[in-house]
Design an enzyme around this catalytic site. Structure first.
Site, mmCIF file in Angstrom:
data_model
loop_
_atom_site.group_PDB
_atom_site.id
_atom_site.type_symbol
_atom_site.label_atom_id
_atom_site.label_comp_id
_atom_site.label_asym_id
_atom_site.label_seq_id
_atom_site.Cartn_x
_atom_site.Cartn_y
_atom_site.Cartn_z
ATOM 1 N N ARG A 155 12.837 13.003 -1.976
ATOM 2 C CA ARG A 155 13.817 12.457 -1.200
ATOM 3 C C ARG A 155 14.904 12.074 -2.223
ATOM 4 O O ARG A 155 14.874 12.292 -3.244
ATOM 5 C CB ARG A 155 13.248 11.504 -0.300
ATOM 6 C CG ARG A 155 12.722 10.226 -0.883
ATOM 7 C CD ARG A 155 12.395 9.275 -0.002
ATOM 8 N NE ARG A 155 11.424 8.193 -0.726
ATOM 9 C CZ ARG A 155 10.825 7.047 0.011
ATOM 10 N NH1 ARG A 155 11.241 6.877 1.126
ATOM 11 N NH2 ARG A 155 10.223 6.247 -0.797
ATOM 12 N N GLU A 194 17.743 3.099 0.926
ATOM 13 C CA GLU A 194 17.827 2.518 -0.589
ATOM 14 C C GLU A 194 18.883 3.178 -1.255
ATOM 15 O O GLU A 194 18.868 3.399 -2.448
ATOM 16 C CB GLU A 194 16.631 2.487 -1.237
ATOM 17 C CG GLU A 194 15.541 1.531 -0.464
ATOM 18 C CD GLU A 194 13.991 1.456 -1.122
ATOM 19 O OE1 GLU A 194 13.845 2.632 -1.703
ATOM 20 O OE2 GLU A 194 13.254 0.613 -0.701
ATOM 21 N N GLU A 346 11.619 -3.934 5.208
ATOM 22 C CA GLU A 346 10.450 -3.456 4.650
ATOM 23 C C GLU A 346 9.543 -4.448 3.900
ATOM 24 O O GLU A 346 10.038 -5.192 2.904
ATOM 25 C CB GLU A 346 10.724 -2.297 3.834
ATOM 26 C CG GLU A 346 11.153 -1.340 4.540
ATOM 27 C CD GLU A 346 11.325 0.181 3.491
ATOM 28 O OE1 GLU A 346 10.501 0.189 2.604
ATOM 29 O OE2 GLU A 346 12.204 1.128 3.925
ATOM 30 N N TRP A 354 2.723 2.984 -5.129
ATOM 31 C CA TRP A 354 3.654 3.673 -6.169
ATOM 32 C C TRP A 354 3.619 2.741 -7.423
ATOM 33 O O TRP A 354 4.386 2.890 -8.425
ATOM 34 C CB TRP A 354 5.120 3.637 -5.910
ATOM 35 C CG TRP A 354 5.522 2.453 -5.054
ATOM 36 C CD1 TRP A 354 5.513 2.337 -3.725
ATOM 37 C CD2 TRP A 354 5.865 1.355 -5.615
ATOM 38 N NE1 TRP A 354 6.051 1.134 -3.308
ATOM 39 C CE2 TRP A 354 6.226 0.436 -4.533
ATOM 40 C CE3 TRP A 354 5.813 0.400 -6.845
ATOM 41 C CZ2 TRP A 354 6.577 -1.014 -4.593
ATOM 42 C CZ3 TRP A 354 6.273 -0.775 -6.978
ATOM 43 C CH2 TRP A 354 6.774 -1.446 -5.727
ATOM 44 N N GLU A 394 3.052 9.574 0.468
ATOM 45 C CA GLU A 394 2.599 8.153 0.479
ATOM 46 C C GLU A 394 1.349 8.046 1.355
ATOM 47 O O GLU A 394 1.302 6.845 1.892
ATOM 48 C CB GLU A 394 3.935 7.442 1.212
ATOM 49 C CG GLU A 394 5.253 7.519 0.378
ATOM 50 C CD GLU A 394 6.178 6.786 0.757
ATOM 51 O OE1 GLU A 394 6.718 7.172 2.121
ATOM 52 O OE2 GLU A 394 6.864 5.867 0.141
ATOM 53 N N HIS A 397 -0.531 4.761 0.917
ATOM 54 C CA HIS A 397 0.081 3.466 1.033
ATOM 55 C C HIS A 397 -0.482 2.368 2.067
ATOM 56 O O HIS A 397 -0.999 3.103 2.849
ATOM 57 C CB HIS A 397 1.574 3.743 1.235
ATOM 58 C CG HIS A 397 2.528 2.503 1.092
ATOM 59 N ND1 HIS A 397 2.553 1.213 1.845
ATOM 60 C CD2 HIS A 397 3.522 2.314 0.019
ATOM 61 C CE1 HIS A 397 3.569 0.525 1.387
ATOM 62 N NE2 HIS A 397 4.125 0.934 0.244
HETATM 63 C C1 GAL Z 1 10.665 1.823 -0.017
HETATM 64 C C2 GAL Z 1 10.940 2.951 0.981
HETATM 65 C C3 GAL Z 1 9.935 3.325 1.903
HETATM 66 C C4 GAL Z 1 8.774 3.437 1.365
HETATM 67 C C5 GAL Z 1 8.361 2.387 0.728
HETATM 68 C C6 GAL Z 1 6.998 2.356 -0.046
HETATM 69 O O1 GAL Z 1 11.038 1.929 -1.207
HETATM 70 O O2 GAL Z 1 12.279 2.676 1.476
HETATM 71 O O3 GAL Z 1 10.491 4.564 2.771
HETATM 72 O O4 GAL Z 1 8.711 4.731 0.474
HETATM 73 O O5 GAL Z 1 9.218 2.158 -0.454
HETATM 74 O O6 GAL Z 1 6.517 1.161 -0.600
#
Ligand code: GAL
Length: 708
Positions: A155, A194, A346, A354, A394, A397
């Site tokens: 992305r 972001e 979020e 990550w 992801e 996650h």
């Molecule tokens: C953010 C992002 C999300 C997702 C998230 C995972 O930075 O906006 O789409 O990737 O991290 O921690």
């Protein structure tokens, strides 16, 4: 239906209070004035999206069979979630091929959420262009500094400066806004995601845009050559087209302008979508963007949030556990972007995927983290994400629901917290954080120091953090704002990294001081002007006369230097400035002990009265004890009072203030039980009864409503 009703008909929270349009207009106009009075009675109340404390999640229905949707949404409702963000990565589902739009599935998802009393925030999907788009129009892909186009499939690969890409972004945003701009269950918009981490494209067209932007700013090359001192190393430019994009270390003036251009480029990328959304969106729908906290300085976040309704950010701990000061400073910084409440749009459901070590937050920590956000001014906490995609980058996650569709253990804690938000939201309605102390955050100064650190370990953020921590402990409430913000409401203002102080800013700061403000400048302050050029007078430049002192010489330290004086004794590290007083009334608070000879016995921290206020200059990176001593001294001198009073170590107290009410939030971040003693009886919001004390287990939360 009043234009606000859409906001209130849809969720449990929205149902209870319908602010009148006049209140809304009043609130918006006081927002625009951005002048906050210390008079607690005059706190602005509601704006759309700020009218309650909400809890939500991110859901990607396009990743799941529709037959499953209602089960998921019912689970969200059962969890007391009241807002869901949709669509911010669903471009290929909404526009499966060039110009063919399919929104019926999104209509059904929005209606389903509405049926279950869950409001929707729509994200524009422009951080993830579909494969057909970048394949058909490869010029929409970013070019890396090495000249290679980015491969699609991740992305943030669309180029923010590509005219073609912007056409498509505008197109999809416009189609969405036309369709959902008056949807009663859509409460707001998030643009992009972001902002591509501020990544840029290094193609010829972007270079031309940069050159044009410089042309527009400087008007003529003589001015640019003079401000950048291009005679040095024979860089003089005779034509705008000769100016490069810096891809390797270069003239710092050029690099600083490039950083500004990056902000400008993303800002106009944002505006491109904002314009069409605003054209079709009902004014009750807010427009925000999701930013990445105060530590992230890829963009000047003051500039970029300026046209938005309010700021939102993505709050992730990553490795380790919640550090209330570190996270609190970020919250306060995000609140300071627009000097208003914000959303945590979020946050981490247990663990991320990550970080270096993706450990899970402890039991109870997620709840503490949610209340910590609210305590610092968040009006929403949303978990990324509801349920893991069945595959993809992801899939590891944290989520609230497992890939199998059943809840993970954390959902119970989140549900408990969401219920608490529901129960207590009327107490939080119309409240905000009001502080007597501000820490100044200036992206341009941070960039300038980072471009020429002089000692690799110098970390502007870490320096700010020490001041934040010491002052937060004393005042129990801090604002983190731009140096250009109105400062008069603050008793004490600290600027740990204000490297660039052009004359206009010096005047703004001096006016604050003359009117009775107390200003503390940290090391490296006032070295340069806005062009990154060394000022013709010694640090702190235009403020040196008012300070009654100047910096004789700065030194990057290869070892710590001892410090002693009325502030106590300790050490300085990394950086030391040899000060010289130029006025008999300048007081020396600390001197250097024996070190490199030059510094021995010389002033390190000085203070000077200026009309009704004072300026203090700190020439060294002080150890924690000395920062604490300085914070205590300056807080005393400026009359800063704690918003609550004594709390046991390890407990964070915060205050939100509304008309005739104050809400205190106590969170026990220690691993031992703690007792909080209230100065008088207040109402415990969680227990819904009068309280004189709170007994808090580790990660325990106490909420006290004090009504006048
Ligand atoms: C953010 C992002 C999300 C997702 C998230 C995972 O930075 O906006 O789409 O990737 O991290 O921690």
């Amino acid at each position: 239906m009043s234009p606000l009703e859409g906001d209130v008909t849809l969720s449990r929270l929205h149902r209870t209070a319908l602010p009148a349009l006049s209140v809304l207009i009043l609130a918006l106009s006081s927002l625009a004035n951005a002048t906050r009075t210390a008079d607690e009675q005059n706190i602005p109340t509601q704006i759309p999206g700020h009218n309650a404390i909400l809890m939500g999640t991110d859901w990607y229905p396009e990743q799941w069979p529709e037959s499953r949707w209602e089960t998921e949404v019912r689970m969200m409702e059962d969890a007391h979630l009241n807002v869901v963000r949709l669509a911010e990565f669903a471009w290929s589902a909404m526009e499966p091929s060039d110009g063919r739009f399919e929104f019926a599935w999104l209509d059904r998802a929005i209606r389903l959420l509405e049926k279950h009393h869950i409001a929707v925030v729509l994200g524009t999907p422009t951080a993830g262009p579909p494969a057909w788009l970048t394949h058909k129009y490869p010029e929409t892909l970013r070019v890396e500094p090495d000249g290679q186009r980015v491969a699609p499939g991740n992305r943030a690969h669309g180029s923010p400066t590509s005219v073609k890409y912007r056409e498509f972004c505008r197109g999809i945003a416009e189609e969405m806004a036309k369709r959902y701009g008056s949807d009663q269950n859509v409460v707001g918009w998030q643009i992009d995601n972001e902002y591509g981490y501020a990544l840029m494209s290094y193609d010829d067209d972007t270079k031309k845009q940069f050159q044009d932007w410089l042309h527009d700013k400087y008007k003529n090359l003589d001015s640019l050559n003079r401000h950048w001192a291009t005679a040095y190393w024979s860089q003089t430019y005779d034509d705008w087209s000769e100016i490069p994009i810096p891809t390797v270390p270069h003239n710092p003036a050029l690099m600083l302008e490039w950083k500004r251009f990056v902000t400008q480029a993303w800002n106009s990328y944002q505006q491109n979508q904002l314009d069409v959304i605003r054209r079709y969106a009902n004014p009750r729908q807010f427009i925000t963007g999701n930013f990445m906290g105060l530590g992230w300085d890829g963009l000047d976040q003051y500039t970029i949030t300026n046209p938005l309704t309010f700021a939102s950010w993505d709050d992730y701990v990553g490795t380790g556990h919640l550090d209330p000061d570190k996270n609190g400073m970020s919250h306060d910084g995000m609140r300071g972007l627009k000097r208003e409440n914000f959303w945590v749009i979020e946050t981490q459901p247990g663990a991320v995927n990550w970080s270096d070590l993706n450990n899970y937050l402890n039991k109870g920590e997620t709840r503490a983290m949610a209340w910590h956000a609210v305590a610092h001014g968040a009006d929403d906490v949303s978990y990324w994400q509801w349920r893991s995609a069945p595959n993809g980058q992801e899939e590891m996650h944290g989520t609230l629901v497992g890939a199998d569709g059943t809840p993970v253990p954390l959902l119970e804690e989140v549900t408990q917290t969401a219920k608490e938000f529901d129960r207590t939201q009327s107490a939080f309605r119309g409240t905000r954080v009001v502080s007597e102390v501000a820490l100044l955050n200036d992206y341009e100064s941070r960039w300038a120091i980072d471009l020429q650190k002089h000692t690799r370990q110098y970390n502007t953020y870490a320096v700010s953090q020490t001041y934040y921590k010491a002052l937060r402990t004393i005042a129990q409430s801090m604002d983190v704002v731009s140096p250009y913000a109105p400062l008069d409401e603050y008793k004490l203002v600290v600027a740990p990294n204000l490297n660039l102080i052009p004359e206009s800013l010096a005047k703004h700061l001096l006016d604050y001081v003359k009117n009775g403000g107390h200003l503390v400048l940290g090391p490296r302050a006032g070295l340069k002007d806005e062009y990154d050029a060394l000022l013709p007078q010694r640090q702190p430049g235009f403020l040196a006369d008012a300070l009654g002192a100047r910096v004789e010489q700065f030194y990057a330290l290869d070892r710590n230097v001892p410090l002693y004086g009325t502030l106590g004794s300790g050490a300085g590290s990394l950086w030391a400035e040899q000060l010289k007083t130029t006025d008999a009334n300048t007081q020396v608070l600390l001197r250097y002990g024996t070190s490199n000879g030059w510094l021995d016995g010389q002033p390190a921290v000085v203070t000077h009265a200026v009309e009704k206020g004072t300026i203090t200059y700190v020439g060294a990176v002080l150890d924690d004890t000395l920062v604490t001593n300085l914070a205590e001294l300056t807080a005393r001198q400026s009359g800063v009072k704690p918003v609550f009073g004594a709390v046991p170590e390890g407990v964070e107290v915060s205050r939100r203030v509304g008309a005739n009410k104050r809400v205190f939030v106590f969170i026990n971040f220690s691993q031992q039980p703690k007792t909080i003693v209230l100065p008088h009886t207040m109402r415990s919001l969680l227990e819904d009864k009068p309280a004189d004390t709170f007994e808090l287990a580790p990660y325990g939360v106490g909420l006290a409503l004090d009504q006048k």
